[in-house]
Design an enzyme around this catalytic site. Sequence first.
Site, PDB file in Angstrom:
ATOM      1  N   HIS A 161      -2.348   1.161   7.188  1.00  0.00           N
ATOM      2  CA  HIS A 161      -2.588   1.171   5.744  1.00  0.00           C
ATOM      3  C   HIS A 161      -2.376   2.577   5.201  1.00  0.00           C
ATOM      4  O   HIS A 161      -2.809   3.556   5.794  1.00  0.00           O
ATOM      5  CB  HIS A 161      -4.019   0.710   5.459  1.00  0.00           C
ATOM      6  CG  HIS A 161      -4.352   0.597   4.007  1.00  0.00           C
ATOM      7  ND1 HIS A 161      -3.626  -0.158   3.122  1.00  0.00           N
ATOM      8  CD2 HIS A 161      -5.367   1.159   3.270  1.00  0.00           C
ATOM      9  CE1 HIS A 161      -4.162  -0.080   1.916  1.00  0.00           C
ATOM     10  NE2 HIS A 161      -5.214   0.710   1.993  1.00  0.00           N
ATOM     11  N   ASN A 177      -8.036   4.674  -2.684  1.00  0.00           N
ATOM     12  CA  ASN A 177      -7.462   3.458  -2.102  1.00  0.00           C
ATOM     13  C   ASN A 177      -6.812   2.610  -3.191  1.00  0.00           C
ATOM     14  O   ASN A 177      -6.897   2.909  -4.383  1.00  0.00           O
ATOM     15  CB  ASN A 177      -8.559   2.665  -1.380  1.00  0.00           C
ATOM     16  CG  ASN A 177      -8.002   1.738  -0.333  1.00  0.00           C
ATOM     17  OD1 ASN A 177      -6.787   1.638  -0.136  1.00  0.00           O
ATOM     18  ND2 ASN A 177      -8.871   1.029   0.362  1.00  0.00           N
ATOM     19  N   CYS A 218       0.825  -1.213   0.000  1.00  0.00           N
ATOM     20  CA  CYS A 218       0.000   0.000   0.000  1.00  0.00           C
ATOM     21  C   CYS A 218       0.855   1.258   0.000  1.00  0.00           C
ATOM     22  O   CYS A 218       0.533   2.241  -0.663  1.00  0.00           O
ATOM     23  CB  CYS A 218      -0.937  -0.001   1.207  1.00  0.00           C
ATOM     24  SG  CYS A 218      -0.096  -0.100   2.800  1.00  0.00           S
TER      25      CYS A 218
END
Length: 459
Positions: free
Chosen positions: A414, A436, A123
Site C-alpha cells: 500500500h 492515507n 493508492c
Amino acid sequence: SLCEQSELQCWRRKPPPHIFNHTNFQHKIKQYKHMRKAILAILLAAPAMMAQAQTAGGGISADMLKNIKAAQPQNTTAMRNALANTSIAQLATVANNPMNTDRYFSNKVESKGITDQQSSGRCWLFTGLNVMRAKMIKKYNLGSFQFSQSYCFFYDQLEKSNLFLQAVIDNASKPMSDKTVEWLFKNPLSDGGTFCGVQDVVMKYGLVPAEVMPESYAANNTSRMSQLIALKLREYGLKLRDMAAKGSKKDALKKEKMLATVYHMLAICLGEPPTEFTWTRKDANGKPLETKKFTPLSFYQTYIGADLKNNYLMFMNDPSRPYHKTYTIDLDRHSYDGAQWTYLNLPMEEIKAMAAASIKDSTMMYMSCDVNKFINPKTGVESLQNYDYGSLFNTTFPMNKADRIRTFASASSHAMTLMAVDIAADGKFNKWMVENSWGATSGYQGHLIMTDEWFDEYM
C-alpha cells in the site's frame, strides 16, 4: 558428560548413607553409568522414532499423528473457547499500548482534506497526486483541493492495455507455456501500481482539478470494469498471437482497433477525459482570484511544472539483497514506452535521514509499506507492540525482514503520503505519520501513525 562427571565426584567425596563398602560403591557407580547411557540412548532414538512414524512417501501416518497430538500444550480449553467467538487480533491485542494515544510530532507538513480511494487499488495514484497537491495548496494558499484521480486513471488503464497487447506481439514467437507469456496472460491489467505510473501518466497527459472530471462508481469500485477489460484483452492477445503465427503484418493496425474498444469501455465507466477546461483559482477563504482556460498539460505546467521523470528517484529497503545497488523489474511499468520499476536499495538509516530532511523542508514523500502488519485500525497506529501472537499460540515468530521478503511473507502492499516525523532531543526517530487515502474516518483522522521500530521492519 560434564554433568555426569560432577555428580560422580560428589558421590566419591561423601557417599550416601546406604553405601557401606568400597565394592558396593563401585557397583553403584556401574549401575549409575548404565542408567545414564540408557536414558541418553532413548533421547537420541526419539527423533528417529518420530521420523519413522511418517509414511514411506513423507505423509502423516497414524503414529505420527499420535505423536503430534501428544506434543500439544495442556490446558488450552479457555483459549479455545475464547477464540470460538473472538477474532485472533482482538484476543492478541496488547492492553494499554502507550503509542495508541501519542499524537505529538516535532516536524509535520500540513495538508487539507483526506482523500478516499474506496474499493479500488489506486493508492499509488492517490499518493502521488497528494504529494503534488500539498505543494500546490501551500504555494497558492488554496483551500481544500484535489486533482482528478479518474482523469489519470483513465489513461493509466489505456496505457496498461497497450503495454499488454504490445508485449504479446513482442513475444508472439514464444509458446503459451513460456513464463513471460504465461505471466502476461495471468496479469493483463491491474488498477495497482507504483510511482512509475505517476511519472508516466502525469508527464504525458497532464492533470485536471477533481471537479473537471469527478469520480464515478466504476472509479471507486474498479473490480468489475477491470475484469471485463482484462477478459477482452486476453481475447485480443490470442488473436494477435494467431495473426503472428499466420505471418500477418497488420498487428499494429489491429492493435489500434482493439485499443479503441478499450477506450470506449473506459469512457463508459469513467467518463471521457477533457481536452480543455476553464478553472477559477480561489484562495483559502474561497475568494476567486483568476479564471483561465487550460489544457491538462498546461494546467500541470502552470501549477506543478516539476520534471517527475528526471528529478525524482525511488529508494527501497530490501535487506535480502546487497545495498547501494540499483534493481529493476522487467515489464513492471505502466506504459510500453515508460519507465520500469527501478529503485536504489539502501539501508533504513539512509532512507530515514532523507525522509526526515524532506519533511523538515515541508515536502511530503511518496512511500509504500506492508500496511496490514500489526495495524490497529481503531487507533490508526502501526506498532510491533499492538499484538502478542506468540503468547496466544505458545510459540514465536522470529523471522527478520530479509527472511520475510525471501519467503514472500512480507512485501509492499500500500502506498501513502509520508508527512510527519517525531524526532527526540538526541536525534533519534520516535515515530512517523502518513496521510492515507482510506477516507477521513479511517485510522487517526485519515492518517496512520507508525513507530520507528515498525517503520524499520515493514517500510
